[in-house]
Design a protein around this motif. Structure first.
Motif, short mmCIF file in Angstrom:
data_model
loop_
_atom_site.label_atom_id
_atom_site.label_comp_id
_atom_site.label_asym_id
_atom_site.label_seq_id
_atom_site.Cartn_x
_atom_site.Cartn_y
_atom_site.Cartn_z
N ALA A 161 -11.31 68.58 48.19
CA ALA A 161 -10.40 67.62 48.83
C ALA A 161 -9.12 68.35 49.24
CB ALA A 161 -10.07 66.48 47.87
N HIS A 162 -8.60 67.96 50.39
CA HIS A 162 -7.36 68.56 50.86
C HIS A 162 -6.47 67.48 51.46
CE1 HIS A 162 -4.68 70.84 53.59
NE2 HIS A 162 -4.65 71.66 52.56
N MET A 163 -5.18 67.55 51.17
CA MET A 163 -4.23 66.59 51.72
C MET A 163 -3.03 67.34 52.28
SD MET A 163 -4.48 63.89 48.60
CE MET A 163 -6.11 63.16 48.31
N HIS A 164 -2.62 66.93 53.45
CA HIS A 164 -1.44 67.53 54.09
C HIS A 164 -0.43 66.40 54.29
CE1 HIS A 164 0.21 69.10 58.21
NE2 HIS A 164 1.13 69.12 57.26
N VAL A 165 0.73 66.54 53.68
CA VAL A 165 1.76 65.50 53.81
C VAL A 165 3.07 66.15 54.25
CG1 VAL A 165 0.83 63.75 52.24
CG2 VAL A 165 2.13 65.65 51.28
N ASN A 194 9.65 68.70 51.31
CA ASN A 194 9.35 67.73 52.37
C ASN A 194 8.02 68.00 53.07
OD1 ASN A 194 11.64 69.76 53.36
ND2 ASN A 194 10.21 69.45 55.04
N ILE A 195 7.38 69.12 52.70
CA ILE A 195 6.06 69.42 53.27
C ILE A 195 5.18 69.95 52.13
CG2 ILE A 195 6.81 71.76 54.01
CD1 ILE A 195 4.82 71.49 56.35
N ALA A 196 3.93 69.52 52.10
CA ALA A 196 3.05 69.99 51.03
C ALA A 196 1.59 69.97 51.45
CB ALA A 196 3.23 69.13 49.78
N ALA A 217 -1.39 73.31 44.82
CA ALA A 217 -0.53 72.78 45.88
C ALA A 217 0.54 73.79 46.26
CB ALA A 217 0.12 71.47 45.43
N THR A 218 0.86 73.81 47.55
CA THR A 218 1.98 74.61 48.02
C THR A 218 2.86 73.69 48.86
OG1 THR A 218 0.56 75.30 49.83
CG2 THR A 218 0.87 76.88 48.07
N GLY A 219 4.14 74.04 48.92
CA GLY A 219 5.03 73.22 49.70
C GLY A 219 6.43 73.81 49.71
N LEU A 220 7.28 73.21 50.49
CA LEU A 220 8.64 73.74 50.66
C LEU A 220 9.65 72.64 50.92
CD1 LEU A 220 8.48 76.79 53.09
CD2 LEU A 220 9.40 76.77 50.77
N HIS A 230 15.30 61.25 48.05
CA HIS A 230 16.05 62.23 47.26
C HIS A 230 15.57 62.32 45.82
CE1 HIS A 230 18.39 58.72 46.10
NE2 HIS A 230 18.44 58.44 47.38
N ASP A 231 14.80 61.31 45.36
CA ASP A 231 14.39 61.39 43.95
C ASP A 231 12.97 61.90 43.75
OD1 ASP A 231 13.34 58.99 44.96
OD2 ASP A 231 13.41 57.98 43.02
N VAL A 232 12.15 61.91 44.80
CA VAL A 232 10.78 62.41 44.66
C VAL A 232 10.43 63.31 45.83
CG1 VAL A 232 9.81 60.50 43.32
CG2 VAL A 232 9.88 60.32 45.82
N ASN A 233 9.50 64.27 45.58
CA ASN A 233 9.06 65.10 46.70
C ASN A 233 8.01 64.35 47.51
OD1 ASN A 233 6.41 65.61 45.66
ND2 ASN A 233 7.23 67.24 44.34
N VAL A 234 7.61 64.98 48.61
CA VAL A 234 6.73 64.30 49.57
C VAL A 234 5.37 63.94 48.97
CG1 VAL A 234 5.79 66.45 50.57
CG2 VAL A 234 5.99 64.40 52.01
N LEU A 235 4.95 64.68 47.94
CA LEU A 235 3.68 64.34 47.29
C LEU A 235 3.76 62.96 46.65
CD1 LEU A 235 2.97 67.73 45.45
CD2 LEU A 235 1.58 66.76 47.29
N TRP A 236 4.87 62.72 45.93
CA TRP A 236 5.02 61.44 45.21
C TRP A 236 5.26 60.28 46.16
CZ3 TRP A 236 4.78 60.98 39.74
CH2 TRP A 236 4.58 62.20 39.08
N ASP A 237 5.75 60.59 47.35
CA ASP A 237 6.01 59.53 48.34
C ASP A 237 4.78 59.25 49.20
OD1 ASP A 237 7.64 57.70 49.85
OD2 ASP A 237 7.78 59.21 51.42
#
Ligand SMILES: NC(=O)c1ccc[n+]([C@@H]2O[C@H](COP(=O)([O-])OP(=O)(O)OC[C@H]3O[C@@H](n4cnc5c(N)ncnc54)[C@H](O)[C@@H]3O)[C@@H](O)[C@H]2O)c1
Length: 341
Positions: free
Chosen positions: A214-218, A200-202, A188-191, A159-166
């Motif tokens: 470079a590309h990352m999908h989390v 929760n998705i980025a 970056a894009t995400g929702l 709840h304190d960070v988005n999926v990128l930070w996690d």
């Protein structure tokens, strides 16, 4: 003997306590947590370790040399700064802080006081990632073309960070270590699929000065768990699948060759090279043990750490730029000045 106090005994803290406890030249003397049930868990497993609900007890104890912080990200700066100001060396859980400004201030404080500041970028200490770095840095992969990672599962919604930070924090720390070069721009894009909660998705893309991308999908909302990274160069390509029990890394002698000059596209021929695949033998060992070992060595012998304060700051800068880009539907954010400083 380095006397260690651990702040935060939730999910990750117990792993740190166990690994520091296994070092012959370190001892965990304190564990603090806000929750009484977590302190009871410490007391039953480690009766000789002092427990407290207040981090001040650890930070103000002159018999503590170093503080390990395994609390939620939003608390990292305040706790880290208090520990450094009390003259303690600090191992911070990833990410180093929740803003680049805070990360930078932690670095300055540690530098000014001559204290060790390290971040637990755990993956950098895995034999698999160390092997990929060795291959990339030795030129075995040739000119680096792309870094591509997928880190998805039905994960705990923070709840304190988005999926990128996690999650992407892991990939960014691996990329920082393996490539040895910094991006110049981030998009970056995400929702967020739960209103009021962070994304929760980025999808994160990074551009470099060279022909590298470079590309990352989390994603915390995936039905399957995937932990796969591709590092591809002009000579060889590496696939790292962290869920493989053995053969985590496969090196493919595959690629293309281009015949004919770029002057005449019609005459240009793409040739395909499909050579052997090999899976390097990797050492066995818990990465967190190596993290604990490195932190003590950094304190005692000043042995350089691949996840030192500057590495922590570089990762936080990319996370910050990515979050800014995500808020603007993927508008690229330059990180050129940040990379140069
Ligand atoms: N390196 C890794 O692979 C890895 C894996 C998981 C988590 N982490 C990191 O570890 C940190 C903690 O994550 P977690 O999953 O263990 O979270 P968690 O919520 O399970 O545990 C955090 C604990 O900190 C305690 N706490 C909060 N504020 C405190 C304070 N001021 N003093 C003492 N205790 C306090 C909470 O009571 C809780 O028990 C985060 O930075 C996270 O990113 C790293």
């Amino acid at each position: 003997m380095i006397r260690v106090g651990v702040i935060g005994y939730g999910y990750w803290g117990p792993n740190l306590v166990r690994n520091f406890g296994e070092l012959p030249d370190a001892r965990v003397t304190w564990v603090t947590d806000l929750r009484a049930e977590r302190l009871a868990a410490v007391a039953s497993r480690y009766p000789a370790t002092k427990v407290s609900a207040s981090h001040a007890d650890v930070i103000n104890d002159p018999d503590v040399d170093a503080v390990v912080i395994a609390t939620p990200v939003r608390t990292h700066f305040e706790l880290g700064m208090a520990a450094l100001r009390a003259g303690k060396h600090v191992l911070m859980e990833k990410p180093l802080a929740s803003t680049a400004e805070h990360a930078s201030r932690l670095l300055d404080e540690a530098d000014r006081r001559g204290l060790a500041l390290m971040v637990d970028h755990t993956f950098v200490y895995t034999p698999a990632v160390q092997k990929i770095r060795q291959l990339a840095q030795a030129g075995e992969l040739g000119e680096l073309y792309y870094y591509d990672s997928v880190r998805i599962n039905l994960g705990l919604f923070q709840h304190d960070v988005n999926v990128l930070w996690d999650l992407a924090v892991h990939d960014l720390s691996i990329m920082d270590f393996v490539l040895g070069t910094q991006p110049v721009a981030v998009s970056a894009t995400g929702l967020a699929h739960v209103s009021g909660r962070p994304e929760n998705i980025a999808y994160l893309t990074m551009f470099f000065e060279s022909r590298l991308i470079a590309h990352m999908h989390v994603n915390w909302l995936a039905p399957v768990k995937i932990r796969r990274t591709l590092v591809s160069g002009s000579r060889r390509m590496v696939v790292f699948d962290d869920l493989e029990a053995s053969e985590k890394i496969k090196v493919y002698d595959r690629g293309i060759s281009v015949d004919g000059g770029p002057g005449d596209v019609d005459l240009m021929r793409i040739g395909y090279r499909t050579g052997d695949m090999w899976a390097p033998q990797l050492a066995i060992g818990e990465a967190l043990h190596a993290v604990a070992r490195q932190f003590v060595d950094l304190i005692v012998t000043k042995s350089p750490s691949p996840s030192d304060g500057p590495a922590g700051l570089r990762v936080v800068r990319l996370l910050e730029a990515a979050t800014e880009s995500m808020a603007n539907q993927g508008r690229p954010v330059s990180v050129v000045d940040a990379a140069a400083s």
